[in-house]
Design a protein around this motif. Structure first.
Motif, PDB file in Angstrom:
ATOM      1  N   LEU A  18     138.720  79.260  33.029  1.00 21.63           N
ATOM      2  CA  LEU A  18     137.724  78.453  32.526  1.00 21.63           C
ATOM      3  C   LEU A  18     138.021  77.011  33.150  1.00 21.63           C
ATOM      4  N   PRO A  19     139.368  76.240  32.706  1.00 20.61           N
ATOM      5  CA  PRO A  19     139.595  75.107  33.207  1.00 20.61           C
ATOM      6  C   PRO A  19     139.750  74.989  34.566  1.00 20.61           C
ATOM      7  N   TYR A  55     128.604  71.980  21.131  1.00 21.85           N
ATOM      8  CA  TYR A  55     129.197  72.620  22.307  1.00 21.85           C
ATOM      9  C   TYR A  55     130.732  72.417  22.771  1.00 21.85           C
ATOM     10  N   THR A  56     130.895  71.016  22.604  1.00 21.14           N
ATOM     11  CA  THR A  56     132.288  70.839  22.968  1.00 21.14           C
ATOM     12  C   THR A  56     133.317  71.561  21.942  1.00 21.14           C
ATOM     13  N   LEU A  61     128.870  79.571  33.981  1.00 18.09           N
ATOM     14  CA  LEU A  61     127.535  78.849  32.816  1.00 18.09           C
ATOM     15  C   LEU A  61     128.077  78.245  31.721  1.00 18.09           C
ATOM     16  N   MET A  62     129.259  78.723  31.349  1.00 15.43           N
ATOM     17  CA  MET A  62     129.977  78.032  30.272  1.00 15.43           C
ATOM     18  C   MET A  62     130.689  76.365  30.701  1.00 15.43           C
ATOM     19  N   GLY A  63     131.008  76.499  31.952  1.00 18.35           N
ATOM     20  CA  GLY A  63     131.897  75.088  32.522  1.00 18.35           C
ATOM     21  C   GLY A  63     131.104  74.223  32.918  1.00 18.35           C
ATOM     22  N   LYS A  81     125.702  68.514  22.052  1.00 15.64           N
ATOM     23  CA  LYS A  81     126.779  68.350  22.897  1.00 15.64           C
ATOM     24  C   LYS A  81     128.085  68.472  22.220  1.00 15.64           C
ATOM     25  N   VAL A  89     137.894  84.902  31.440  1.00 20.39           N
ATOM     26  CA  VAL A  89     137.294  83.599  31.410  1.00 20.39           C
ATOM     27  C   VAL A  89     138.054  82.609  30.715  1.00 20.39           C
ATOM     28  N   ILE A 138     133.573  75.102  22.834  1.00 20.88           N
ATOM     29  CA  ILE A 138     134.766  75.559  23.879  1.00 20.88           C
ATOM     30  C   ILE A 138     136.055  75.375  23.580  1.00 20.88           C
ATOM     31  N   ILE A 155     128.998  67.139  30.143  1.00 25.61           N
ATOM     32  CA  ILE A 155     129.207  66.499  28.799  1.00 25.61           C
ATOM     33  C   ILE A 155     130.589  65.583  29.088  1.00 25.61           C
ATOM     34  N   PRO A 171     127.830  73.044  32.041  1.00 20.04           N
ATOM     35  CA  PRO A 171     127.510  72.173  30.806  1.00 20.04           C
ATOM     36  C   PRO A 171     128.741  71.102  30.410  1.00 20.04           C
ATOM     37  N   MET A 172     129.687  71.924  30.172  1.00 16.74           N
ATOM     38  CA  MET A 172     130.982  71.118  29.566  1.00 16.74           C
ATOM     39  C   MET A 172     131.774  70.052  30.442  1.00 16.74           C
ATOM     40  N   PHE A 190     137.412  77.794  21.495  1.00 18.51           N
ATOM     41  CA  PHE A 190     137.755  79.176  22.272  1.00 18.51           C
ATOM     42  C   PHE A 190     139.239  78.809  23.041  1.00 18.51           C
ATOM     43  N   LEU A 191     139.394  77.542  23.488  1.00 18.53           N
ATOM     44  CA  LEU A 191     140.708  77.525  24.247  1.00 18.53           C
ATOM     45  C   LEU A 191     141.855  77.480  23.350  1.00 18.53           C
TER      46      LEU A 191
END
Lengths: 274, 259
Positions: free
Chosen positions: A152-153, B9-10, A73-75, B6, A148, B13, A81, A77-78, B16-17
């Protein structure tokens, strides 16, 4: 080319260090030894089906599936993009996904403890906002977060690598034929990205279901997952037979999932990291 | 609006990383030893790190194992890939499936099975056993990196070299190896990084007294991690980043040179 012989050192290495160890695990899982000698037994496999151990398996599957779902779900959309950026930006951003993996993964997981613990950074932040402290650490949520974070990557990159290969004219064609954006996604983009989604799911689910370090650190040791069970049997209990039996079950689980995934990948072009 | 979502959201993420990494780096400059509070800026941990015997020995073990295992695995793996490529279909299938096994298998099962093997062979657990284990899990990654390059290779190149009088070894050294070099280098780098970061397999195949950085960190985790480890990882992280930027720059330059 007649150069077969140069692979012989590896073949020998493979037999000793890949085949023989697997054989040893199989051997320990079905034998017991007493003073009189070695005998055949299926007792260890039977024991695994006792409620406590089945629960361990169940919990591992549940946590791994949840983390895989969250990653997807998180990955997804990423990945979309990322795929929408121009080549130069794209490469830099892909690199940004890979860079965190160069920091020792134990240390990164440990850094989450600094962030999440009772007097940690997140709670101090909540305190500043006038909110009460929360227990983030040592529960299922923390274990899922750890999974997660670490995996994730592995979800984003395979999906991304399939998305960038999709023929743009297909999307334009769908638009010309009157499909709106959600329909294009549902009928064109998503089905075409499935190989990437499948490799992503495999690459997250496999390490998640077998990890023993993340539940130990972030779960505070109260969450015994299947990996912890194996570790305990070998290092603390000393029951090699049972530990080997659990390892064999885990190996079977992995081979079965790989078989299922392999079947799908034969039908469509794979979207792995290689 | 979509653009903003967008970007946001980026941003989330990447936050988070990178949040844990930023925390880790900041706390390597914290003058307090506890990870709970910030007591002011210091560079002491960077100095003390070099005087800490445990950390220096862990660093030595990690680097020595990574260098040795990645080089040995690259040599065995490259030779293996060339040999496997020239096998008939059936043998190729069997060998490649067995090669995939350690890649797909859970680290903990690989670790445990290697531990059983080392005990079975009555090898003493320590530096050598750790090295053998790392070579074992590195070889498949080298083979998987070299294989695609071999498939791209023009088959007639090698034959042409032989027709022109080259010995098989000469042709291998001067024709095949240069052609598959990018794959070999990828394999080497992959093996090196995997070896540096490995914890699970090392944990089960090392003996008392020999610990790499991961094992040292794991054993420290219960008592609280020493900020010296944060300092060391910050340096290692920044050196990798630095190396990467240099490699990228050089690649950009050579591309411009081609044009």
């Amino acid at each position: 080319m007649k150069l077969k012989w140069i692979s012989y050192p590896y073949i020998i290495w493979m037999v000793i260090f890949i085949l023989l160890p697997i054989f040893l695990i199989l051997f320990y899982s079905v034998t017991y030894s007493t003073n009189e000698g070695i005998g055949f037994t299926l007792e260890y496999f039977q024991r695994f089906f006792e409620p406590i151990y089945i629960n361990v398996l169940w919990r591992s599957l549940k946590l791994a599936l949840t983390s895989t779902g969250v990653c997807l779900l998180m990955g997804y959309p990423m990945a979309m993009i990322l795929a929408g950026k121009d080549i130069k930006k794209r490469n830099v951003m892909v690199l940004l996904f890979v860079i965190p993996m160069w920091m020792n993964f134990l240390l990164r997981t440990y850094a989450w403890m600094t962030l999440l613990e009772r007097n940690g950074i997140l709670n101090s932040f909540l305190g500043l906002l006038g909110l009460s402290h929360m227990d983030f650490l040592y529960n299922e949520g923390a274990v899922i977060l750890g999974m997660v974070y670490n995996f994730l990557p592995f979800m984003v990159l395979p999906i991304y690598s399939v998305l960038i290969k999709i023929d743009k004219s297909l999307i334009e064609a769908a638009g010309d034929l009157g499909a709106n954006v959600p329909t294009i996604f549902r009928k064109v983009i998503f089905p075409l990205s499935l190989p990437g989604v499948l490799s992503g799911i495999t690459m997250v689910f496999m390490p998640a279901v077998t990890t023993f370090v993340i539940p130990r650190l972030l779960g505070g040791g109260q969450f015994t997952l299947i990996g912890n069970l194996i570790e305990q049997q070998f290092l603390f209990v000393g029951d090699w037979g049972f530990g080997s039996a659990v390892s064999v079950i885990m190996l079977l689980l992995i081979l079965i999932s790989m078989g299922i995934m392999g079947k799908y990948e034969k039908e469509q072009e794979g979207g792995g990291l290689w | 609006m979509v653009r903003f979502i967008k970007r946001f959201y980026t941003f989330l993420i990447f936050l988070f990383l990178y949040a844990p990494i930023v925390v880790l780096i900041i706390f390597s400059f914290n003058s307090s030893k506890s990870r709970g509070s910030w007591d002011g800026f210091t560079l002491n941990w960077y100095v003390e790190m070099f005087q800490d015997r445990q950390i220096m020995s862990a660093l030595y073990v990690t680097l020595a194992i990574a260098v040795l295992s990645s080089i040995i695995a690259t040599i065995i793996g490259t030779a293996a890939a060339i040999g496997i490529y020239n096998m008939n279909r059936l043998n190729k299938g069997i060998v490649m499936n067995l090669t995939y096994l350690p890649v797909l298998n859970a680290d903990i099962v690989t670790g445990i099975s290697l531990m059983l093997l080392l005990i079975f062979l009555k090898l003493q657990l320590g530096f050598t056993s750790l090295l053998l284990a790392h070579i074992t899990f590195n070889i498949p990654y080298v083979i998987l990196s070299v294989m695609p390059k071999l498939k791209q290779l023009n088959k007639h190149l090698y034959e042409a070299a032989l027709d022109l009088g080259a010995s098989p070894m000469y042709a291998l050294r001067n024709i095949i190896i240069p052609e598959i070099k990018p794959g070999i280098i990828t394999g080497l780098l992959l093996a090196f990084t995997l070896s540096i970061d490995d914890f699970v397999i090392s944990f089960f195949t090392t003996g008392s007294g020999v610990a790499n950085l991961s094992i040292t960190i794991y054993s420290m985790a219960r008592r609280g991690i020493n900020p010296k480890i944060n300092a060391l990882s910050t340096i290692m992280f920044l050196s990798v980043l630095f190396l990467l930027i240099i490699v990228n720059k050089r690649m950009d330059n050579s591309k411009e040179g081609d044009n």
